[in-house]
Design an enzyme around this catalytic site. Structure first.
Site, short mmCIF file in Angstrom:
data_model
loop_
_atom_site.label_atom_id
_atom_site.label_comp_id
_atom_site.label_asym_id
_atom_site.label_seq_id
_atom_site.Cartn_x
_atom_site.Cartn_y
_atom_site.Cartn_z
CG HIS A 49 0.09 5.78 1.08
ND1 HIS A 49 1.17 7.01 1.42
CD2 HIS A 49 -0.66 5.85 3.05
CE1 HIS A 49 1.48 6.72 2.68
NE2 HIS A 49 0.54 6.17 3.32
CB ILE A 50 -6.27 3.62 0.08
CG1 ILE A 50 -5.73 2.25 -0.47
CG2 ILE A 50 -6.27 4.81 -1.06
CD1 ILE A 50 -7.08 1.63 -1.57
CD GLU B 178 3.48 6.64 -1.54
OE1 GLU B 178 2.65 7.12 -0.96
OE2 GLU B 178 3.31 5.48 -0.43
N GLY C 126 -5.62 3.64 5.36
CA GLY C 126 -6.45 4.75 5.86
C GLY C 126 -7.47 5.43 5.36
CG ASP D 12 -2.17 1.51 1.27
OD1 ASP D 12 -2.97 1.53 0.23
OD2 ASP D 12 -1.86 1.72 2.06
#
Length: 410
Positions: free
Chosen positions: A293-294, A270, A296, A265
């Site tokens: 990067h999801i 990025e 949360g 993730d």
């Protein structure tokens, strides 16, 4: 550096919120009377510095870097809020040295990260990624080969903090045996077993998931040697920090068949915004889940984070409260009882409190309440006084050589 703020005469507090922070944060700050500007993307250092003139509150997520150079260009800045868990994108020491408090949301998205980790463990164990790809390609492949239940599998959690412990409990409820490794002494929950070393954990488990923080010492902690120590056919997950894992080594272990799958993730580099190009060594590999990067990023978590950090901003501005600050002493003197409150940030050297109280005594100013806290090189004093205090009092406190920042709250 010194800033004196008097709430009775100052202009409305200005806040800048970047990276698409949840609208509830804006609403909460505006309800407190603050002027709020929002932007849906991250800013590079030069653009960020140019936008901070006159801004007291800065809200970011994980992409915006708040460096010493940025802080130097923002003399009015009082607090930075990381609307996420991590704060490694902020120079915490430089912020403290300039009297800038930093807050984050260490608990708000814990459940969201745990749920995505569990869903990925199940998907990888059942090889759902490959079944899904086959059907989209028009191929019917009804086979149990390589698919397993998670019940009875051994889960290894590296980093037994807020996320790791909650994952431990829920994984055990699914019938998994849980092992964990943490450099700190942590209490095992349920039937989880603590491992004395990372090597011990890697040799025991079928699934390894990383939930470590962003401290520099964790950079590159998981590479070719660690993958080689994992059991053949194991699964690997990283929902912590991108720089923790050597992605080339991970690719080699997937293509060789040593690992049966992975879910990633977070990445070493990025894209800054939605729709930007993404490139990774892990693209196109079988039974590998890549997410942007999801971990949360659920509506529930983002709403809670927005409300939580905005609340910390308000408490700091209105009352000088620093509870749960990551770079200041954590103090909260409670509601102001109609008196003036002096908030004094100073270099942590002996005798400062005596100087403050000596000056107040000289001007016959009565102290109604007072708290002192220290953290590293920073000292923080909140003092309620029975009168407004004269301009000479503020000038005297400002002139102390130890003073970093003074605020007078009415």
């Amino acid at each position: 550096m010194l800033v004196v703020i008097d709430n009775a005469t100052q202009q409305p507090v200005r806040a800048l919120l970047l990276e698409g922070i949840h609208p509830d944060a804006q609403s909460r700050l505006e309800k407190a009377g603050y002027q709020v500007e929002t932007l849906g993307r991250a800013l590079d250092s030069d653009e960020l510095a140019s936008r901070l003139d006159g801004v007291q509150l800065l809200g970011i997520r994980s992409k915006t870097q708040v460096t010493e150079q940025v802080l130097a260009a923002a003399p009015n800045l009082l607090a930075v809020g990381a609307f996420c868990i991590g704060t490694n994108q902020i120079d915490l020491a430089a912020a403290a040295a300039r009297g800038v408090a930093v807050f984050n949301a260490p608990f708000s998205n814990t459940r969201s990260v745990v749920e995505i980790a569990l869903s990925e463990i199940i998907a990888l164990t059942r090889r759902l990624t490959e079944k899904n790809a086959s059907l989209h390609a028009g191929v019917w492949d009804k086979s149990a080969t390589g698919a397993h239940e998670v019940r009875g599998r051994r889960l290894g959690i590296v980093g037994y903090g807020n996320i790791g412990t909650q994952l431990s409990v829920l994984a055990e409820n699914l019938g998994m045996s849980v092992y964990f490794y943490d450099t700190a002494d942590k209490l095992a929950l349920g039937n989880a077993r603590r491992c004395g070393s990372l090597d011990e954990l890697l040799s025991e488990v079928d699934v390894v998931t990383l939930h470590v923080d962003g401290r520099p010492g964790n950079s590159g902690m998981f590479g070719a040697d660690e993958f080689a120590r994992m059991r053949p056919g194991s699964l690997f997950l990283n929902l912590s920090r991108g720089f923790v894992v050597d992605h080339l080594a991970l690719r080699d272990n997937i293509t060789s068949g040593h690992l049966a799958g992975a879910a990633i993730d977070v990445f070493p580099a990025e894209p800054k915004g939605r729709g930007d190009e993404f490139v990774s060594e892990l693209q196109g590999l079988p039974n590998v889940i890549l997410t942007p990067h999801i971990g949360g990023s659920t509506e529930e978590a983002q709403q809670d984070i927005g409300q939580f950090v905005a609340g910390k901003f308000r408490d700091f501005i209105e009352a000088g409260a620093t509870a749960m600050s990551v770079n200041f002493p954590q103090l909260d003197l409670g509601e102001r009882p109609g008196a003036r409150r002096l908030v004094h940030v100073h270099r942590n050297v002996p005798g400062v409190l005596a100087k403050i109280n000596g000056l107040l005594g000289e001007h016959r100013v009565n102290v109604d309440g007072q708290l002192l806290g220290t953290r590293g090189e920073i000292g923080y004093v909140i003092t309620d006084i029975g009168s407004r205090g004269s301009a000479e009092v503020l000038a005297g406190l400002s002139a102390m050589p130890e003073t970093i920042r003074l605020r007078a709250l009415d």
